[in-house]
Design an enzyme around this catalytic site. Sequence first.
Site, short mmCIF file in Angstrom:
data_model
loop_
_atom_site.label_atom_id
_atom_site.label_comp_id
_atom_site.label_asym_id
_atom_site.label_seq_id
_atom_site.Cartn_x
_atom_site.Cartn_y
_atom_site.Cartn_z
N GLN A 1 36.22 52.79 46.88
CA GLN A 1 35.62 53.42 48.06
C GLN A 1 36.64 53.75 49.14
O GLN A 1 36.28 54.20 50.21
CB GLN A 1 34.46 52.57 48.60
CG GLN A 1 34.86 51.27 49.23
CD GLN A 1 33.65 50.41 49.53
OE1 GLN A 1 32.97 49.95 48.62
NE2 GLN A 1 33.36 50.20 50.81
N HIS B 1 28.70 39.83 59.44
CA HIS B 1 28.31 39.39 58.08
C HIS B 1 27.38 38.17 58.17
O HIS B 1 26.39 38.06 57.45
CB HIS B 1 29.55 38.97 57.28
CG HIS B 1 30.54 40.07 57.05
ND1 HIS B 1 31.78 40.07 57.63
CD2 HIS B 1 30.48 41.18 56.27
CE1 HIS B 1 32.46 41.14 57.23
NE2 HIS B 1 31.69 41.84 56.41
N ARG C 1 38.08 45.40 60.45
CA ARG C 1 39.26 46.20 60.81
C ARG C 1 39.73 45.94 62.24
O ARG C 1 40.85 46.32 62.59
CB ARG C 1 38.95 47.70 60.69
CG ARG C 1 38.70 48.14 59.26
CD ARG C 1 38.18 49.56 59.24
NE ARG C 1 37.49 49.84 58.00
CZ ARG C 1 38.01 50.50 56.97
NH1 ARG C 1 39.23 50.96 57.05
NH2 ARG C 1 37.32 50.68 55.88
N HIS D 1 32.90 37.86 59.46
CA HIS D 1 32.76 37.69 60.91
C HIS D 1 31.27 37.56 61.24
O HIS D 1 30.42 37.54 60.33
CB HIS D 1 33.40 38.87 61.64
CG HIS D 1 32.95 40.22 61.13
ND1 HIS D 1 31.65 40.66 61.23
CD2 HIS D 1 33.63 41.21 60.48
CE1 HIS D 1 31.54 41.86 60.71
NE2 HIS D 1 32.72 42.22 60.23
#
Length: 282
Positions: free
Chosen positions: A61, A37, A187, A34
Amino acid sequence: MVVTGDIKKVRAFSKKCREKGRLVGFIPTMGSLHEGHLSLVKRAKEECDFLVVSIFVNSFQFGSKENYRRYPRNIKKDSRLLRAEGINLLFFPQVNVIYPPEFSVYVEETDLSRVLCGKSRSGHFRGVCTILTKLFNIVEPDTAYFGRKDYQQALIAERLARDLNFSIKIRILPIVREKDNLAISSRNVHLKDKERKDSVCLYEALSMARKLIREGERNSKVILNKMQRIIMSRDSAKIDYIEIVNAGNLEKTERIKGKILIVLAVYIKNIRLIDNIIINVK
Ligand code: AMP
């Protein structure tokens, strides 16, 4: 743009660049790209000659209760975006290339990782440090780019580079936000209408904190209480943590002084969102 999952190929490209005296810029990501980034990509483009992006959803992670499988993936769209940005190399490895059977060596940072997200996501930064060490060794960049949205991660990446003697410059860049100031995150696609509306409470709480500090409030407890009230006024929100810490060492500060980080993690229904602001108080 070369797309490869082959470690040897990445090493060969990077080596060739360095031999020619070209600067290699690297942006590690988990994909589902998105504007956040892409802001890192754009800065890397200004500062480096050869750009490498990695896309790897790092299972190590994610905690045992966190849904690694549900993490959004969209490699076709990601490749298209990166090609349009003029990225030279996309490293998109398979899980077994990064973590072969009997993989048994991990990297752990033991100071900054104990608090905030490290406290509520046990093992998270061990996973982050392990994958970053591997990616730094594979790509061997001159500069690696991180977003301030994951401020603790970026600070730990700096510590990792310093303590393990990677000669890699770590750049930490500002948070990119939606129009209503929600920090952009992969997310966010999971947020339904009502939850999406509630998610602005993170930034509202941070803005309230900034306002109080500007007006002269110096007691962290008072500020944290007001922030909590803002978050709790949204019925889909549940606080994981809200803290005011020293921005250099992440230690809690009772009095607002110097460079501080106001940072929070909030579940909106079951989607965990994080955000932060940094304030310099003379
Ligand atoms: P991720 O794919 O979530 O692991 O993120 C890869 C990199 O992009 C990390 O350094 C993040 O901090 C950064 N990043 C993610 N979202 C944003 C954002 N909204 N603004 C700036 N950087 C971001």
